[in-house]
Enzyme design. Sequence first.
Site, mmCIF file in Angstrom:
data_model
loop_
_atom_site.group_PDB
_atom_site.id
_atom_site.type_symbol
_atom_site.label_atom_id
_atom_site.label_comp_id
_atom_site.label_asym_id
_atom_site.label_seq_id
_atom_site.Cartn_x
_atom_site.Cartn_y
_atom_site.Cartn_z
ATOM 1 N N ARG A 54 0.787 -1.282 0.114
ATOM 2 C CA ARG A 54 0.047 0.086 0.115
ATOM 3 C C ARG A 54 0.664 1.160 -0.009
ATOM 4 O O ARG A 54 0.536 2.325 -0.666
ATOM 5 C CB ARG A 54 -0.794 0.039 1.418
ATOM 6 N N LYS A 154 -2.775 7.009 1.316
ATOM 7 C CA LYS A 154 -2.666 7.133 2.843
ATOM 8 C C LYS A 154 -1.501 8.298 3.080
ATOM 9 O O LYS A 154 -0.273 7.940 3.180
ATOM 10 C CB LYS A 154 -2.083 5.737 3.452
ATOM 11 N N GLU A 187 -16.264 6.493 7.425
ATOM 12 C CA GLU A 187 -15.515 5.779 8.187
ATOM 13 C C GLU A 187 -15.375 6.730 9.415
ATOM 14 O O GLU A 187 -15.916 7.805 9.588
ATOM 15 C CB GLU A 187 -14.417 5.357 7.731
HETATM 16 N N1 PMP Z 1 -9.219 4.722 7.926
HETATM 17 C C1 PMP Z 1 -8.292 5.706 8.073
HETATM 18 C C2 PMP Z 1 -8.858 7.089 7.797
HETATM 19 C C3 PMP Z 1 -6.963 5.425 8.576
HETATM 20 O O1 PMP Z 1 -6.218 6.625 8.895
HETATM 21 C C4 PMP Z 1 -6.743 4.094 8.921
HETATM 22 C C5 PMP Z 1 -5.615 3.669 9.792
HETATM 23 N N2 PMP Z 1 -4.394 4.500 9.209
HETATM 24 C C6 PMP Z 1 -7.776 3.076 8.829
HETATM 25 C C7 PMP Z 1 -8.748 3.485 8.216
HETATM 26 C C8 PMP Z 1 -7.385 1.702 9.161
HETATM 27 O O2 PMP Z 1 -6.535 1.226 8.226
HETATM 28 P P1 PMP Z 1 -5.628 -0.052 8.503
HETATM 29 O O3 PMP Z 1 -6.473 -1.109 8.881
HETATM 30 O O4 PMP Z 1 -4.788 -0.253 7.188
HETATM 31 O O5 PMP Z 1 -4.693 0.462 9.496
#
Ligand code: PMP
Length: 295
Positions: A54, A154, A187
């Site tokens: 990612r 990200k 989310e």
């Molecule tokens: N949504 C957002 C906005 C985030 O910042 C994160 C974590 N960094 C997640 C969801 C969760 O992602 P992951 O399971 O890959 O940590």
Amino acid sequence: MVKDPVVYVDGEFVPREEAKVSVFDHGLLYGDGIFEGIRVYNGVVFKLDAHLDRLYRSARAIELNIPLEKEALKAALLETLRRNGYTDSYIRLLVTRGKGDLGVNPKKCPKASVVIINIQVEPMHGHGSKSQGISTIIASTRRQTPDSASHEIKSLNYLNSILATLEANRQGADDAIMLDHRGFVAEATGTTLVAVWNGELHAPPLTASILDSITRRFVLDLARELGFPVHERDMTLFQLLMADEVFLCGTMGEITPVRSINGQSVGDQTPGPVTQRLITEYKARRKDPQYGTQI
Ligand code: PMP
């Protein structure tokens, strides 16, 4: 006493206090950079390859040249972990655009900086959140539209989530749930969301301005394997408020049950039976080397 961790900065392992980047780094000036948050459980780096994939995808999306090949970055990360010697910890891996002038143009930044922080941190809302659940609000700040700064990258730019968190703080809630630009549930500020109705899981889809969360993928696959039907589809606020169970999931938050939304209780019991079952299975599997990389 826990010893002071070393931090990897551009090829050097330095003590925490000496870990620095320039004030001319565009990561600081403009949030121009990308990152991953990764957890280590019992000496296993959970889903390390998925996180690295990612990171390199995010880099490609913003035309950022990571100065290390994926395997070399993985080796640097594992070396940082070995030097620190924690069996359970958290990793923040970031790549900034690097030093440039005060203009926004990345063309003026010849070399990206790579930082690997490895420390011990609690789950996002503390260990107690697993048993009692957290309180949330629906933020008035929406997720960015898919044609603006993409939620799939990200990036180091988290103002969208920060504005929603400030709203939650003002209202005395633990976290904020955000809607997408159409008004569907997206989310939370650093985790994705799953609702349970009649023993079936419903999760907002990747097109609802959410991050393609590695924990979300893992938990939905786990639920399918355990025999729970899983639906990835748009969710209205009404559906969210009428759910039997709601939980958030992410690396930092792990699986966090939601106790209330805008002061209204969720279901009859927190955590609900499905959430509880998933927490138990997730805890058992995340330290299994088949789901990660052994330090
Ligand atoms: N949504 C957002 C906005 C985030 O910042 C994160 C974590 N960094 C997640 C969801 C969760 O992602 P992951 O399971 O890959 O940590």
